[in-house]
Design a protein around this motif. Structure first.
Motif, short mmCIF file in Angstrom:
data_model
loop_
_atom_site.label_atom_id
_atom_site.label_comp_id
_atom_site.label_asym_id
_atom_site.label_seq_id
_atom_site.Cartn_x
_atom_site.Cartn_y
_atom_site.Cartn_z
N GLU A 181 -2.70 -2.87 -2.71
CA GLU A 181 -1.27 -2.53 -2.65
C GLU A 181 -1.20 -1.00 -2.57
O GLU A 181 -1.65 -0.30 -3.49
CB GLU A 181 -0.57 -3.04 -3.90
N PRO A 182 -0.66 -0.44 -1.47
CA PRO A 182 -0.69 1.02 -1.31
C PRO A 182 0.04 1.79 -2.40
O PRO A 182 -0.31 2.93 -2.69
CB PRO A 182 -0.06 1.25 0.06
N GLY A 183 1.02 1.17 -3.06
CA GLY A 183 1.72 1.84 -4.16
C GLY A 183 0.87 1.93 -5.41
O GLY A 183 1.11 2.75 -6.29
N THR A 184 -0.14 1.08 -5.50
CA THR A 184 -1.05 1.07 -6.65
C THR A 184 -2.28 1.94 -6.38
O THR A 184 -2.64 2.79 -7.18
CB THR A 184 -1.50 -0.37 -6.97
N TYR A 185 -2.94 1.70 -5.25
CA TYR A 185 -4.10 2.50 -4.85
C TYR A 185 -4.23 2.39 -3.34
O TYR A 185 -4.60 1.34 -2.80
CB TYR A 185 -5.39 2.02 -5.53
N SER A 186 -3.91 3.46 -2.64
CA SER A 186 -3.89 3.46 -1.18
C SER A 186 -5.19 4.00 -0.61
O SER A 186 -6.02 4.58 -1.32
CB SER A 186 -2.73 4.32 -0.68
N PHE A 187 -5.34 3.83 0.69
CA PHE A 187 -6.49 4.42 1.36
C PHE A 187 -6.48 5.94 1.20
O PHE A 187 -7.53 6.55 1.01
CB PHE A 187 -6.51 4.03 2.85
N ASP A 188 -5.31 6.55 1.25
CA ASP A 188 -5.22 8.00 1.03
C ASP A 188 -5.73 8.39 -0.35
O ASP A 188 -6.38 9.43 -0.51
CB ASP A 188 -3.78 8.50 1.20
N ASP A 189 -5.48 7.54 -1.36
CA ASP A 189 -6.02 7.79 -2.70
C ASP A 189 -7.55 7.75 -2.66
O ASP A 189 -8.21 8.59 -3.28
CB ASP A 189 -5.51 6.75 -3.71
N THR A 201 -1.50 -4.08 1.66
CA THR A 201 -0.66 -5.27 1.56
C THR A 201 0.80 -4.85 1.41
O THR A 201 1.17 -3.73 1.74
CB THR A 201 -1.09 -6.12 0.34
N GLY A 202 1.62 -5.74 0.85
CA GLY A 202 3.03 -5.42 0.61
C GLY A 202 3.79 -5.32 1.91
O GLY A 202 3.60 -6.11 2.82
N ASP A 203 4.64 -4.33 1.99
CA ASP A 203 5.47 -4.16 3.19
C ASP A 203 4.68 -3.68 4.40
O ASP A 203 5.11 -3.87 5.53
CB ASP A 203 6.61 -3.17 2.90
N GLU A 204 3.52 -3.05 4.17
CA GLU A 204 2.75 -2.50 5.29
C GLU A 204 1.98 -3.58 6.06
O GLU A 204 2.05 -3.63 7.27
CB GLU A 204 1.77 -1.43 4.79
#
Length: 134
Positions: free
Chosen positions: A9-17, A52-55
């Protein structure tokens, strides 16, 4: 060498993170099938990071840098983790809609078992994902 798709989930841990951190422990997986997949991972396996999520988009690559080991933050010995290091962002992220529309991905667990957070990626599908990302 095996290839995997890891969902986050990008809001939790994204590729950018992951890129910022350079490496991380891939933890938080509790699904029995996903844990079975993690137990078969090996150092050097390649990974696609999928938001995941909206993306709902494959966004970057990574590499497994350890053998699976018990999650040091869990009280359950069945929970295993691996270390991963960041690779490169995909030049063109590949959406779930694009994957669903491409016959090359027919029968893939990503589409068949949508809730599965760790998905094996057969070589032909990996190659097709990389083509779509160019």
């Amino acid at each position: 060498m095996a290839r995997w798709l890891l969902k986050t989930e990008p809001g939790t841990y994204s590729f950018d993170d992951l890129v910022k951190d350079r490496k991380t422990v891939w933890n938080g997986v509790t699904n029995t099938t996903a844990l079975k997949h993690i137990r078969t991972m090996a150092k050097g396996d390649e990974v696609i990071i999928y938001h995941t999520g909206d993306e709902r988009t494959a966004v970057g690559t990574a590499t497994i840098t350890s053998k699976p080991y018990p999650d040091p933050e869990a009280d359950d010995e069945k929970l295993v983790v691996v270390d991963i290091k960041a690779g490169k962002p995909l030049a063109s992220p590949v959406t779930l809609a694009t994957i669903k529309a491409d016959k090359a991905f027919a029968g893939w667990d990503l589409l068949r078992i949508g809730r599965l957070s760790v998905v094996p990626v057969p070589d032909a599908m990996w190659d097709r994902l990389m083509e779509l990302a160019e």
